[in-house]
Design a protein around this motif. Structure first.
Motif, mmCIF file in Angstrom:
data_model
loop_
_atom_site.group_PDB
_atom_site.id
_atom_site.type_symbol
_atom_site.label_atom_id
_atom_site.label_comp_id
_atom_site.label_asym_id
_atom_site.label_seq_id
_atom_site.Cartn_x
_atom_site.Cartn_y
_atom_site.Cartn_z
ATOM 1 N N LEU A 113 0.853 -1.191 0.000
ATOM 2 C CA LEU A 113 0.000 0.000 0.000
ATOM 3 C C LEU A 113 0.890 1.243 0.000
ATOM 4 C CD1 LEU A 113 -3.092 0.850 0.309
ATOM 5 C CD2 LEU A 113 -2.438 1.464 2.644
ATOM 6 N N GLY A 114 0.735 2.083 -1.035
ATOM 7 C CA GLY A 114 1.488 3.336 -1.072
ATOM 8 C C GLY A 114 2.530 3.345 -2.173
ATOM 9 N N ALA B 88 9.359 4.327 -1.161
ATOM 10 C CA ALA B 88 9.498 3.007 -0.542
ATOM 11 C C ALA B 88 8.673 1.969 -1.290
ATOM 12 C CB ALA B 88 9.075 3.084 0.929
ATOM 13 N N GLY B 89 7.405 2.282 -1.538
ATOM 14 C CA GLY B 89 6.506 1.322 -2.189
ATOM 15 C C GLY B 89 6.944 0.990 -3.605
ATOM 16 N N ILE C 5 -0.820 -0.724 -4.490
ATOM 17 C CA ILE C 5 -2.094 0.004 -4.375
ATOM 18 C C ILE C 5 -1.828 1.483 -4.139
ATOM 19 C CG2 ILE C 5 -4.331 0.082 -3.144
ATOM 20 C CD1 ILE C 5 -3.713 -2.704 -4.058
ATOM 21 N N GLY C 6 -2.468 2.306 -4.924
ATOM 22 C CA GLY C 6 -2.385 3.746 -4.678
ATOM 23 C C GLY C 6 -1.980 4.499 -5.918
ATOM 24 N N ALA D 7 3.511 0.919 2.958
ATOM 25 C CA ALA D 7 4.442 1.934 2.456
ATOM 26 C C ALA D 7 3.666 3.235 2.267
ATOM 27 C CB ALA D 7 5.061 1.469 1.134
ATOM 28 N N GLY E 106 3.575 5.950 3.937
ATOM 29 C CA GLY E 106 4.083 7.175 4.543
ATOM 30 C C GLY E 106 3.625 7.284 5.986
ATOM 31 N N ARG E 107 3.743 8.504 6.539
ATOM 32 C CA ARG E 107 3.484 8.600 7.984
ATOM 33 C C ARG E 107 2.020 8.363 8.343
ATOM 34 N NH1 ARG E 107 5.379 13.506 6.958
ATOM 35 N NH2 ARG E 107 7.187 13.586 8.325
ATOM 36 N N TYR F 179 15.998 24.995 5.956
ATOM 37 C CA TYR F 179 16.882 24.441 4.932
ATOM 38 C C TYR F 179 16.469 25.083 3.616
ATOM 39 C CZ TYR F 179 13.228 21.078 3.456
ATOM 40 O OH TYR F 179 12.067 20.487 3.003
ATOM 41 N N ILE G 215 11.239 25.306 9.376
ATOM 42 C CA ILE G 215 10.710 24.235 10.217
ATOM 43 C C ILE G 215 10.475 24.800 11.621
ATOM 44 C CG2 ILE G 215 11.144 21.919 11.162
ATOM 45 C CD1 ILE G 215 11.200 21.734 8.190
ATOM 46 N N ALA H 60 5.467 17.814 9.279
ATOM 47 C CA ALA H 60 6.854 17.344 9.414
ATOM 48 C C ALA H 60 7.057 16.632 10.751
ATOM 49 C CB ALA H 60 7.817 18.522 9.260
ATOM 50 N N GLY I 193 9.785 2.523 4.958
ATOM 51 C CA GLY I 193 9.815 3.968 4.704
ATOM 52 C C GLY I 193 9.230 4.748 5.874
ATOM 53 N N ALA J 139 17.650 14.743 6.885
ATOM 54 C CA ALA J 139 17.688 14.667 5.404
ATOM 55 C C ALA J 139 17.974 13.247 4.924
ATOM 56 C CB ALA J 139 18.704 15.659 4.834
ATOM 57 N N GLY K 47 15.327 10.607 4.907
ATOM 58 C CA GLY K 47 14.118 9.793 4.743
ATOM 59 C C GLY K 47 14.090 8.969 3.467
HETATM 60 C C1 LIG Z 1 9.838 19.030 5.431
HETATM 61 C C2 LIG Z 1 10.473 17.735 5.028
HETATM 62 C C3 LIG Z 1 11.737 17.726 4.470
HETATM 63 C C4 LIG Z 1 12.348 16.536 4.122
HETATM 64 N N1 LIG Z 1 13.590 16.563 3.571
HETATM 65 C C5 LIG Z 1 14.187 15.413 3.205
HETATM 66 C C6 LIG Z 1 15.472 15.427 2.590
HETATM 67 O O1 LIG Z 1 16.079 16.479 2.376
HETATM 68 N N2 LIG Z 1 16.014 14.230 2.229
HETATM 69 C C7 LIG Z 1 15.376 13.041 2.442
HETATM 70 O O2 LIG Z 1 15.919 11.996 2.087
HETATM 71 N N3 LIG Z 1 14.156 13.008 3.010
HETATM 72 C C8 LIG Z 1 13.549 14.150 3.391
HETATM 73 N N4 LIG Z 1 12.307 14.121 3.950
HETATM 74 C C9 LIG Z 1 11.668 12.815 4.183
HETATM 75 C C10 LIG Z 1 11.064 12.224 2.925
HETATM 76 O O3 LIG Z 1 10.179 13.125 2.320
HETATM 77 C C11 LIG Z 1 10.327 10.947 3.311
HETATM 78 O O4 LIG Z 1 11.147 10.169 4.143
HETATM 79 C C12 LIG Z 1 9.936 10.129 2.091
HETATM 80 O O5 LIG Z 1 8.982 10.820 1.340
HETATM 81 C C13 LIG Z 1 9.366 8.790 2.546
HETATM 82 O O6 LIG Z 1 8.943 8.061 1.433
HETATM 83 P P1 LIG Z 1 7.822 6.956 1.602
HETATM 84 O O7 LIG Z 1 7.695 6.297 0.287
HETATM 85 O O8 LIG Z 1 8.076 6.157 2.801
HETATM 86 O O9 LIG Z 1 6.500 7.782 1.962
HETATM 87 P P2 LIG Z 1 5.720 8.851 1.084
HETATM 88 O O10 LIG Z 1 6.620 9.577 0.180
HETATM 89 O O11 LIG Z 1 4.912 9.636 2.067
HETATM 90 O O12 LIG Z 1 4.744 7.979 0.174
HETATM 91 C C14 LIG Z 1 3.644 7.341 0.697
HETATM 92 C C15 LIG Z 1 2.629 7.110 -0.423
HETATM 93 O O13 LIG Z 1 1.525 6.383 0.103
HETATM 94 C C16 LIG Z 1 0.331 6.964 -0.352
HETATM 95 N N5 LIG Z 1 -0.758 6.612 0.544
HETATM 96 C C17 LIG Z 1 -0.980 7.032 1.816
HETATM 97 N N6 LIG Z 1 -2.111 6.476 2.290
HETATM 98 C C18 LIG Z 1 -2.605 5.684 1.300
HETATM 99 C C19 LIG Z 1 -3.770 4.853 1.175
HETATM 100 N N7 LIG Z 1 -4.633 4.725 2.162
HETATM 101 N N8 LIG Z 1 -3.968 4.207 0.009
HETATM 102 C C20 LIG Z 1 -3.102 4.321 -1.010
HETATM 103 N N9 LIG Z 1 -1.996 5.096 -0.961
HETATM 104 C C21 LIG Z 1 -1.753 5.764 0.188
HETATM 105 C C22 LIG Z 1 0.658 8.452 -0.406
HETATM 106 O O14 LIG Z 1 -0.252 9.132 -1.230
HETATM 107 C C23 LIG Z 1 2.051 8.409 -0.993
HETATM 108 O O15 LIG Z 1 2.002 8.301 -2.388
HETATM 109 C C24 LIG Z 1 11.670 15.310 4.320
HETATM 110 C C25 LIG Z 1 10.379 15.299 4.868
HETATM 111 C C26 LIG Z 1 9.790 16.509 5.221
HETATM 112 C C27 LIG Z 1 8.400 16.503 5.821
#
Ligand SMILES: Cc1cc2nc3c(=O)[nH]c(=O)nc-3n(C[C@H](O)[C@H](O)[C@H](O)COP(=O)(O)OP(=O)(O)OC[C@H]3O[C@@H](n4cnc5c(N)ncnc54)[C@H](O)[C@@H]3O)c2cc1C
Length: 385
Positions: free
Chosen positions: A8-9, A13-14, A31-32, A155, A157-158, A204, A218, A259, A276, A287, A289
């Motif tokens: 999911l996501g 990561a996904g 999914i997503g 996957a 996200g938060r 930043y 921030i 954040a 993720g 920086a 994530g």
């Molecule tokens: C202000 C800020 C600055 C940052 N700066 C940096 C940086 O400089 N360098 C760095 O490496 N990282 C940085 N990060 C962190 C980075 O953005 C995240 O760690 C990264 O996006 C995580 O990826 P992810 O795939 O785990 O989650 P996400 O990118 O959040 O992806 C999750 C996906 O799941 C989807 N989703 C959620 N719920 C559902 C659902 N119910 N059904 C289907 N889909 C769903 C979302 O729409 C999204 O597409 C920063 C974060 C913030 C907030």
């Protein structure tokens, strides 16, 4: 035998995990929708440590896209102290100021090309355990479908939607908001990531391609609530020293982003795992994530074997690795927040206090499973902020 995996996501990561598992011959549903955001990109910086992970996934070429700007390092002005981090001696070479939309689009394309089944426009309606597999019900406006899977991966996200559905909960560590201003500037000058502390938060900022700049403040949401965000951003921006060197921000488009940092407890269980930001969302100061999301994808992909979706021994190793990463993250925060002088104001005093308490925030299982049964249980004394 190929395993059936439902993720999911469709973020970093996904997409990365989906493509990698499919390449190993597993049946993968992702999914997503593609990750897009009307607010644009938050200006993520990719450190050189990410390159070996992209190579392991076989997608290092995606950094060749000209929308990602090579960055030679980081320059910071932190509580009055100037420091520079130079990537020229790192094994991975330069870092990148990413165009996140392009980066994610290419990763999703990779997943699509290797044969991942992309399911857009559907949402989870029900999940139930059936012997050693999962029955997942998905619905859209017009129809519904049922998928049987050996492994579920959160996957998302938060929001950690899937894990919470399975009973996990999020422990928030710091309540932060990012107020991001995007503006135009000339395509010249240094592409280092700029980090600068302020009175009640920090910044930043970075140059990006196509005449773009991003500068992100921030702070705590309380300091932003009810205020005109654009006016606040301009006012705080005018007080910066280093961020302002990127040039005057005319017609900045300002938007706010969640954040908050958090850790998911437990990180996984029988037949499911989080990756993720769904597993751990770091303070943006790290920086890291995206590198973490890619590392999770590589680690989980290597654990899914013909014998089982993830064996308990493999899961134990995964958690020990996550523990190492967690402790490195905490040590980094302690170095940034813990050593501050006591006269920096309340905002910093709070973080200084908080940094000293972070040692107690270690989810169980991160040091190695005491026994198979409770390796993923939450017995930490972590506090919520
Ligand atoms: C202000 C800020 C600055 C940052 N700066 C940096 C940086 O400089 N360098 C760095 O490496 N990282 C940085 N990060 C962190 C980075 O953005 C995240 O760690 C990264 O996006 C995580 O990826 P992810 O795939 O785990 O989650 P996400 O990118 O959040 O992806 C999750 C996906 O799941 C989807 N989703 C959620 N719920 C559902 C659902 N119910 N059904 C289907 N889909 C769903 C979302 O729409 C999204 O597409 C920063 C974060 C913030 C907030």
């Amino acid at each position: 035998m190929a395993k059936r995996v439902l993720i999911l996501g469709s973020g970093v990561a996904g997409n990365a995990l989906a493509g990698s598992l499919r390449r190993r011959g597993h049946d993968v549903y992702l999914i997503g929708p593609m990750r897009t955001d009307a607010r644009g990109s938050i200006g993520e910086h990719l450190a050189p440590e990410a390159l070996p992970l992209l190579q392991a996934l076989g997608v290092e070429d995606l950094l060749q896209d000209r929308t990602h700007l090579r960055s030679p390092g980081v320059v910071s002005l932190w509580q009055g102290r100037m420091a520079t981090k130079d990537y020229s001696f790192s094994l991975g070479g330069d870092g990148y100021n990413l165009d996140r939309t392009v980066f994610d689009t290419h990763l999703r394309l990779f997943a699509d090309q290797v044969g991942v089944r992309l399911l857009d426009g559907v949402s989870l309606t029900a999940i139930r355990r059936a012997a050693s597999s999962w029955i997942v019900e998905l619905g859209s406006k017009r129809s519904s479908m049922r998928i049987e899977a050996d492994l579920l991966v959160d996957a998302s996200g938060r929001s950690a939607t899937l894990a919470r559905h399975l009973g996990a909960r999020r422990r928030f560590l710091d309540n932060l908001i990012a107020v991001a201003g995007r503006y135009r500037g000339e395509d010249r000058g240094n592409a280092r990531l700029i980090v600068e502390s302020a009175g009640e938060g920090w910044w930043y900022a970075a140059r990006q391609t196509q005449h773009r700049r991003i500068a992100v403040y921030i702070t705590e949401p309380d300091g932003v609530a009810g205020s005109d965000r654009t006016a606040l951003w301009y006012s705080k921006h005018s007080e910066t020293e280093l961020v302002r060197t990127l040039g005057p921000p005319e017609d900045a488009t300002v938007a706010a982003w969640d954040a908050r940092s958090m850790v998911l407890l437990p990180q996984g269980g029988a037949g499911w795992i989080s990756i993720g930001d769904a597993a751990m969302a770091f303070d943006p100061l790290s920086a890291a994530g995206i590198t973490k999301a890619l590392a999770d994808a590589c680690a989980v992909a290597s654990l899914v074997s013909d014998r089982g979706p993830i064996e308990s021994e493999g899961l134990g190793r995964l958690l020990v690795d996550r523990g190492r990463r967690w402790r490195a993250y905490i040590a980094g925060l302690q170095a940034s927040y813990g050593g501050l002088a006591s006269d920096q104001g309340q905002w910093w005093a709070k973080r200084r206090r908080w940094a000293t308490e972070l040692d107690s925030v270690e989810p169980a299982g991160f040091s190695g499973p005491a026994d198979g049964g409770n390796a993923l249980a939450d017995t930490s004394g972590a506090r919520s902020h």
